[in-house]
Enzyme design. Structure first.
Site, PDB file in Angstrom:
ATOM      1  N   LYS A  13       0.820  -1.216   0.000  1.00  0.00           N
ATOM      2  CA  LYS A  13       0.000   0.000   0.000  1.00  0.00           C
ATOM      3  C   LYS A  13       0.863   1.279   0.000  1.00  0.00           C
ATOM      4  O   LYS A  13       2.068   1.227   0.259  1.00  0.00           O
ATOM      5  CB  LYS A  13      -0.924  -0.027   1.216  1.00  0.00           C
ATOM      6  CG  LYS A  13      -1.932  -1.185   1.176  1.00  0.00           C
ATOM      7  CD  LYS A  13      -2.954  -1.037   2.291  1.00  0.00           C
ATOM      8  CE  LYS A  13      -3.975  -2.157   2.256  1.00  0.00           C
ATOM      9  NZ  LYS A  13      -5.046  -1.961   3.232  1.00  0.00           N
ATOM     10  N   TYR A  53     -12.449  -2.510  -3.889  1.00  0.00           N
ATOM     11  CA  TYR A  53     -12.937  -2.647  -2.517  1.00  0.00           C
ATOM     12  C   TYR A  53     -14.471  -2.568  -2.439  1.00  0.00           C
ATOM     13  O   TYR A  53     -15.010  -2.226  -1.375  1.00  0.00           O
ATOM     14  CB  TYR A  53     -12.309  -1.576  -1.626  1.00  0.00           C
ATOM     15  CG  TYR A  53     -10.894  -1.884  -1.180  1.00  0.00           C
ATOM     16  CD1 TYR A  53     -10.639  -2.966  -0.328  1.00  0.00           C
ATOM     17  CD2 TYR A  53      -9.817  -1.104  -1.575  1.00  0.00           C
ATOM     18  CE1 TYR A  53      -9.349  -3.257   0.110  1.00  0.00           C
ATOM     19  CE2 TYR A  53      -8.519  -1.389  -1.143  1.00  0.00           C
ATOM     20  CZ  TYR A  53      -8.302  -2.466  -0.299  1.00  0.00           C
ATOM     21  OH  TYR A  53      -7.038  -2.754   0.139  1.00  0.00           O
ATOM     22  N   ASN A 116      -2.087   0.306   6.677  1.00  0.00           N
ATOM     23  CA  ASN A 116      -1.599  -0.953   7.236  1.00  0.00           C
ATOM     24  C   ASN A 116      -0.689  -1.721   6.273  1.00  0.00           C
ATOM     25  O   ASN A 116      -0.574  -2.937   6.339  1.00  0.00           O
ATOM     26  CB  ASN A 116      -2.752  -1.812   7.771  1.00  0.00           C
ATOM     27  CG  ASN A 116      -3.716  -2.239   6.683  1.00  0.00           C
ATOM     28  OD1 ASN A 116      -3.618  -1.783   5.543  1.00  0.00           O
ATOM     29  ND2 ASN A 116      -4.642  -3.117   7.016  1.00  0.00           N
ATOM     30  N   HIS A 119      -2.128  -5.436   1.588  1.00  0.00           N
ATOM     31  CA  HIS A 119      -3.413  -6.126   1.451  1.00  0.00           C
ATOM     32  C   HIS A 119      -3.114  -7.532   0.974  1.00  0.00           C
ATOM     33  O   HIS A 119      -2.189  -7.746   0.188  1.00  0.00           O
ATOM     34  CB  HIS A 119      -4.299  -5.429   0.405  1.00  0.00           C
ATOM     35  CG  HIS A 119      -5.477  -6.274  -0.004  1.00  0.00           C
ATOM     36  ND1 HIS A 119      -6.629  -6.326   0.737  1.00  0.00           N
ATOM     37  CD2 HIS A 119      -5.637  -7.155  -1.036  1.00  0.00           C
ATOM     38  CE1 HIS A 119      -7.466  -7.188   0.170  1.00  0.00           C
ATOM     39  NE2 HIS A 119      -6.881  -7.695  -0.904  1.00  0.00           N
ATOM     40  N   GLU A 130      -9.597 -11.438  -7.165  1.00  0.00           N
ATOM     41  CA  GLU A 130      -8.693 -10.275  -7.077  1.00  0.00           C
ATOM     42  C   GLU A 130      -7.562 -10.352  -8.109  1.00  0.00           C
ATOM     43  O   GLU A 130      -7.162  -9.324  -8.670  1.00  0.00           O
ATOM     44  CB  GLU A 130      -8.119 -10.186  -5.659  1.00  0.00           C
ATOM     45  CG  GLU A 130      -9.190  -9.836  -4.636  1.00  0.00           C
ATOM     46  CD  GLU A 130      -8.670  -9.664  -3.218  1.00  0.00           C
ATOM     47  OE1 GLU A 130      -9.469  -9.300  -2.346  1.00  0.00           O
ATOM     48  OE2 GLU A 130      -7.467  -9.896  -2.975  1.00  0.00           O
TER      49      GLU A 130
HETATM   50  P1  CMP Z   1      -7.335  -4.568   3.643  1.00  0.00           P
HETATM   51  O1  CMP Z   1      -6.812  -5.924   3.988  1.00  0.00           O
HETATM   52  O2  CMP Z   1      -6.737  -3.881   2.465  1.00  0.00           O
HETATM   53  O3  CMP Z   1      -8.924  -4.672   3.406  1.00  0.00           O
HETATM   54  C1  CMP Z   1      -9.805  -3.602   3.679  1.00  0.00           C
HETATM   55  C2  CMP Z   1      -9.115  -2.462   4.330  1.00  0.00           C
HETATM   56  O4  CMP Z   1      -9.967  -1.552   4.985  1.00  0.00           O
HETATM   57  C3  CMP Z   1      -8.237  -2.982   5.440  1.00  0.00           C
HETATM   58  O5  CMP Z   1      -7.123  -3.648   4.909  1.00  0.00           O
HETATM   59  C4  CMP Z   1      -7.928  -1.714   6.208  1.00  0.00           C
HETATM   60  O6  CMP Z   1      -6.797  -1.025   5.730  1.00  0.00           O
HETATM   61  C5  CMP Z   1      -9.160  -0.880   5.940  1.00  0.00           C
HETATM   62  N1  CMP Z   1      -9.916  -0.711   7.171  1.00  0.00           N
HETATM   63  C6  CMP Z   1     -10.520  -1.673   7.889  1.00  0.00           C
HETATM   64  N2  CMP Z   1     -11.105  -1.132   8.987  1.00  0.00           N
HETATM   65  C7  CMP Z   1     -10.838   0.198   8.948  1.00  0.00           C
HETATM   66  C8  CMP Z   1     -11.164   1.270   9.791  1.00  0.00           C
HETATM   67  N3  CMP Z   1     -11.885   1.094  10.907  1.00  0.00           N
HETATM   68  N4  CMP Z   1     -10.734   2.499   9.436  1.00  0.00           N
HETATM   69  C9  CMP Z   1     -10.016   2.682   8.284  1.00  0.00           C
HETATM   70  N5  CMP Z   1      -9.677   1.680   7.441  1.00  0.00           N
HETATM   71  C10 CMP Z   1     -10.080   0.447   7.786  1.00  0.00           C
END
Ligand code: CMP
Length: 138
Positions: A13, A53, A116, A119, A130
């Site tokens: 990311k 998403y 984070n 993904h 995906e």
């Molecule tokens: P990812 O595995 O990419 O899949 C969905 C993403 O939504 C997840 O990682 C997080 O980065 C994001 N996400 C999930 N919960 C929250 C939250 N409470 N606030 C902001 N982003 C979120």
């Protein structure tokens, strides 16, 4: 029993790309026995991020997620190896870095639940969807 050979989708990311962590993350995949089969750096459009998403459309964080994922380049990869979906998720750690186990990518490198760092597909079925989304030719 021998583990099944699988492919999964991984995205490094914007927060990790911006902090020059691509090599660090890729080397964790390789050391764990996951092979990169396709890889591309791309700056996603808002429309691409929304489509990717789409399952999270109703979530309160959807707009934030889409804005973030289209804010800077990401690295999109297909990883292959035995039990690749589960192995990748184990290497990533929990979605929220505050909950992620020591030694996982998110524990060691991620900034927050939104930023984070990585993904990864959450099931073999979603991995196929995906991978087809980003690499339709495969
Ligand atoms: P990812 O595995 O990419 O899949 C969905 C993403 O939504 C997840 O990682 C997080 O980065 C994001 N996400 C999930 N919960 C929250 C939250 N409470 N606030 C902001 N982003 C979120």
């Amino acid at each position: 029993m021998t583990a099944q050979m699988e492919k999964t989708l991984s995205i490094i990311k914007p927060d990790a790309c911006n902090r020059n962590l691509n090599g660090e993350i890729i080397s964790r995949f390789e050391k764990a026995g996951l092979y990169i089969r396709t890889m591309r750096m791309e700056h996603l459009t808002k429309a691409q991020a929304e489509a990717f998403y789409a399952v999270h459309k109703e979530r309160p964080f959807f707009d934030e997620l889409v804005t973030y994922m289209s804010s800077a380049p990401v690295v999109i990869m297909t990883l292959e190896g035995p039990d690749a979906v589960r192995k990748n998720r184990e290497l990533m750690g929990a979605t929220n870095p505050a909950d992620a186990a020591c030694g996982t990518i998110r524990h060691d490198l991620a900034l927050s639940i939104g930023e984070n760092s990585v993904h990864g597909s959450d099931s073999l079925e979603n991995a196929k969807i995906e991978i087809a989304f980003f690499f339709p030719e495969s």
